[in-house]
Design a protein around this motif. Structure first.
Motif, short mmCIF file in Angstrom:
data_model
loop_
_atom_site.label_atom_id
_atom_site.label_comp_id
_atom_site.label_asym_id
_atom_site.label_seq_id
_atom_site.Cartn_x
_atom_site.Cartn_y
_atom_site.Cartn_z
N VAL A 1 29.22 35.73 32.94
CA VAL A 1 27.96 36.97 32.84
C VAL A 1 29.43 37.21 31.75
O VAL A 1 30.82 37.84 32.09
CB VAL A 1 27.60 38.05 33.72
CG1 VAL A 1 28.48 38.06 35.00
CG2 VAL A 1 27.51 39.42 33.24
N PRO A 2 29.33 38.02 30.41
CA PRO A 2 30.44 38.09 29.81
C PRO A 2 30.44 39.77 30.17
O PRO A 2 29.98 40.44 30.36
CB PRO A 2 30.61 38.30 28.30
CG PRO A 2 29.36 37.74 28.34
CD PRO A 2 28.17 37.21 29.11
N GLU A 3 32.15 40.75 29.37
CA GLU A 3 32.33 42.34 29.18
C GLU A 3 31.15 42.67 28.63
O GLU A 3 30.57 44.09 29.04
CB GLU A 3 33.47 42.47 29.40
CG GLU A 3 34.67 41.80 30.35
CD GLU A 3 34.97 40.53 29.71
OE1 GLU A 3 36.12 40.07 30.54
OE2 GLU A 3 34.59 39.55 28.77
N GLY B 1 37.31 36.89 38.30
CA GLY B 1 37.18 35.67 38.97
C GLY B 1 37.98 34.56 38.51
O GLY B 1 38.88 34.17 38.23
N SER B 2 36.05 33.46 39.60
CA SER B 2 36.86 32.28 39.52
C SER B 2 36.52 31.22 38.16
O SER B 2 36.87 29.94 37.73
CB SER B 2 37.11 31.43 41.23
OG SER B 2 35.33 31.40 41.05
N GLY B 3 35.51 31.84 37.77
CA GLY B 3 34.74 30.94 37.14
C GLY B 3 33.48 30.91 37.24
O GLY B 3 33.30 29.48 36.39
N GLN B 4 33.33 30.21 39.10
CA GLN B 4 33.04 29.24 39.13
C GLN B 4 31.93 30.45 40.19
O GLN B 4 32.56 31.02 40.98
CB GLN B 4 33.24 28.49 40.30
CG GLN B 4 34.02 27.78 39.24
CD GLN B 4 33.71 27.25 38.48
OE1 GLN B 4 32.94 25.95 38.62
NE2 GLN B 4 34.66 26.36 37.42
N ALA B 5 30.30 29.63 40.14
CA ALA B 5 29.57 30.46 40.81
C ALA B 5 29.29 29.76 42.22
O ALA B 5 29.46 28.19 42.39
CB ALA B 5 27.79 30.28 40.83
N THR B 6 29.08 29.73 43.76
CA THR B 6 29.42 29.12 44.98
C THR B 6 28.04 29.77 45.58
O THR B 6 27.99 30.89 46.13
CB THR B 6 31.01 29.37 45.78
OG1 THR B 6 31.73 28.92 45.05
CG2 THR B 6 30.68 28.63 46.71
N LEU B 7 27.56 28.86 46.27
CA LEU B 7 26.93 29.62 46.89
C LEU B 7 27.13 29.96 47.73
O LEU B 7 28.24 29.92 49.00
CB LEU B 7 25.83 27.71 47.75
CG LEU B 7 24.88 27.19 46.65
CD1 LEU B 7 23.84 26.20 46.89
CD2 LEU B 7 23.51 28.22 46.64
N GLN C 1 28.59 35.11 37.65
CA GLN C 1 29.50 34.48 37.68
C GLN C 1 30.06 34.45 36.48
O GLN C 1 29.50 35.76 35.48
CB GLN C 1 29.15 32.63 37.47
CG GLN C 1 29.87 32.18 36.77
CD GLN C 1 29.14 30.39 36.57
OE1 GLN C 1 28.36 30.01 36.23
NE2 GLN C 1 30.11 29.42 36.63
N ALA C 2 31.82 34.72 36.65
CA ALA C 2 32.67 35.40 35.43
C ALA C 2 32.35 34.67 34.05
O ALA C 2 33.04 32.94 34.12
CB ALA C 2 33.33 35.73 36.39
N ASP C 3 32.58 35.37 33.12
CA ASP C 3 32.60 34.25 31.63
C ASP C 3 34.35 35.13 31.49
O ASP C 3 34.73 36.75 31.34
CB ASP C 3 32.00 34.92 30.99
CG ASP C 3 31.91 34.52 29.51
OD1 ASP C 3 33.62 33.91 29.78
OD2 ASP C 3 31.85 34.26 28.70
N ARG D 1 36.32 34.35 29.39
CA ARG D 1 36.71 33.78 28.05
C ARG D 1 37.97 35.13 27.68
O ARG D 1 39.22 34.82 26.85
CB ARG D 1 36.00 33.18 26.90
CG ARG D 1 35.25 31.77 27.20
CD ARG D 1 33.93 31.69 25.80
NE ARG D 1 33.33 32.89 26.74
CZ ARG D 1 31.62 33.10 25.81
NH1 ARG D 1 31.61 31.62 24.41
NH2 ARG D 1 31.48 33.89 25.94
N THR D 2 37.56 36.58 27.47
CA THR D 2 37.97 37.41 27.06
C THR D 2 39.73 37.39 28.42
O THR D 2 41.34 37.64 26.88
CB THR D 2 37.53 38.49 27.63
OG1 THR D 2 36.00 38.63 26.53
CG2 THR D 2 38.34 39.96 26.62
N ALA D 3 40.27 37.34 29.51
CA ALA D 3 40.78 37.13 30.18
C ALA D 3 41.75 36.17 30.06
O ALA D 3 42.85 36.45 29.61
CB ALA D 3 40.30 37.04 31.83
N GLY D 4 41.18 35.45 29.72
CA GLY D 4 42.46 33.44 29.26
C GLY D 4 42.24 34.15 27.96
O GLY D 4 43.71 33.80 27.53
#
Length: 309
Positions: free
Chosen positions: A115-117, A223-229, A264-266, A268-271
């Protein structure tokens, strides 16, 4: 030297940020009093003057807030506090760089994709709404030029000192208690939701990164950029704890998190600005587990399966 005023230094997120600021050679830290010593919502102008003028901060980091409580309580601690801060800054004609600790809960339900900002928020709880309202208030002030800063939309932090109102903190306490009691079963609510769990050390680094920005986008995902169950996180924590009993998912679901099945965090902006996570979820779980006391009184149960959004 950059003078920083930190609100909420005694909380789960605020404590490590305070330590990191104290250790950083380019920051000088002032910590706002605990609420028991000064309630900022009811503080007089003179109290705010002492807080904001002695000395004048270059940066204010707001790590204060409440993750649970009544509608009025979360509104006061998460939204009204920000409004009060902005009012006093305007009164004193101060425009420090503001770093607001927001939450991924502001997004509400999302598709199974990062999900992006820019995603329009649909908050699904009173906590999420209070954080969303604070962000919207800040965005209006940023847009008008009355204030400047950034809201960090922090996903699900995991680390040392985490409380039982979150799934990782609750699971750690449950496994520690089960080991002490010799219990053969630990019960949770449904664990089929996925979250972006981020190491608390990365959140701390992001706070200092944001404090140094001075300009940039008004909202940043952290975030981590990863989705974890949630199920995988609980099982990993059980292995770390050495718990070999049964884990069930038959308890009632959490009212706070049931409406959001995936986040799940996108990043790209922070990167693009130069920040990215470097610590692992496994390391965060180790920090959490090893921060627990060897023994403790039986804790009061919180809603099963609750996840900090």
């Amino acid at each position: 030297m950059t003078q920083v005023l930190l609100l909420g230094a005694g909380g789960f997120l605020g404590r490590p940020v305070a330590r990191a600021l104290q250790e950083a050679p380019d920051f000088t830290l002032k910590v706002a009093p605990r609420r028991s010593a000064l309630d900022l919502l009811s503080a007089h102008d003179a109290d705010w003057n002492r807080l904001l003028l002695d000395p004048v901060p270059d940066v204010i980091i707001n790590a204060a807030g409440r993750t649970s409580g009544t509608l009025q309580e979360v509104h006061e601690d998460n939204t009204l506090l920000v409004a009060t801060l902005l009012r006093h800054l305007k009164r004193l004609r101060l425009t420090p760089w503001l770093v607001q600790f927001g939450s991924a809960a502001e997004y509400g339900p999302t598709d199974r994709a990062p999900v992006p900002e820019s995603f329009a928020g649909h908050p699904a709880s009173s906590y999420a709404q209070s954080k969303f309202d604070a962000t919207q208030l800040l965005l209006r002030h940023f847009g008008s030029g009355e204030a400047r800063g950034v809201t960090l939309r922090i996903f699900n932090p995991v680390g040392a000192g985490q409380g039982p109102q979150t799934l990782p903190g609750q699971a750690a306490l449950k496994f520690r208690q089960a080991l002490l009691d010799g219990a053969e079963t630990v019960a949770f609510g449904p664990l089929d939701s996925a979250r972006d769990f981020v190491n608390l050390r990365d959140v701390t680094a992001a706070a200092l990164f944001a404090a140094r920005l001075e300009q940039g986008p008004p909202v940043l995902n952290i975030g981590s950029g990863q989705a974890t169950l949630a199920r995988d996180l609980v099982r990993d924590l059980a292995r770390l704890a050495g718990y070999r009993g049964e884990i069930t998912e038959q308890a009632p679901p959490s009212a706070r998190s049931a409406a959001v099945l995936w986040q799940q965090a996108d990043l790209r902006t922070a990167g693009a600005l130069g920040w990215s996570p470097v610590f692992t979820l496994g390391g965060a779980l180790e920090d959490l587990w090893h921060s627990l006391p060897p023994t403790f009184p039986t804790h009061k149960e919180t809603p099963h399966g609750s996840v900090h959004l």
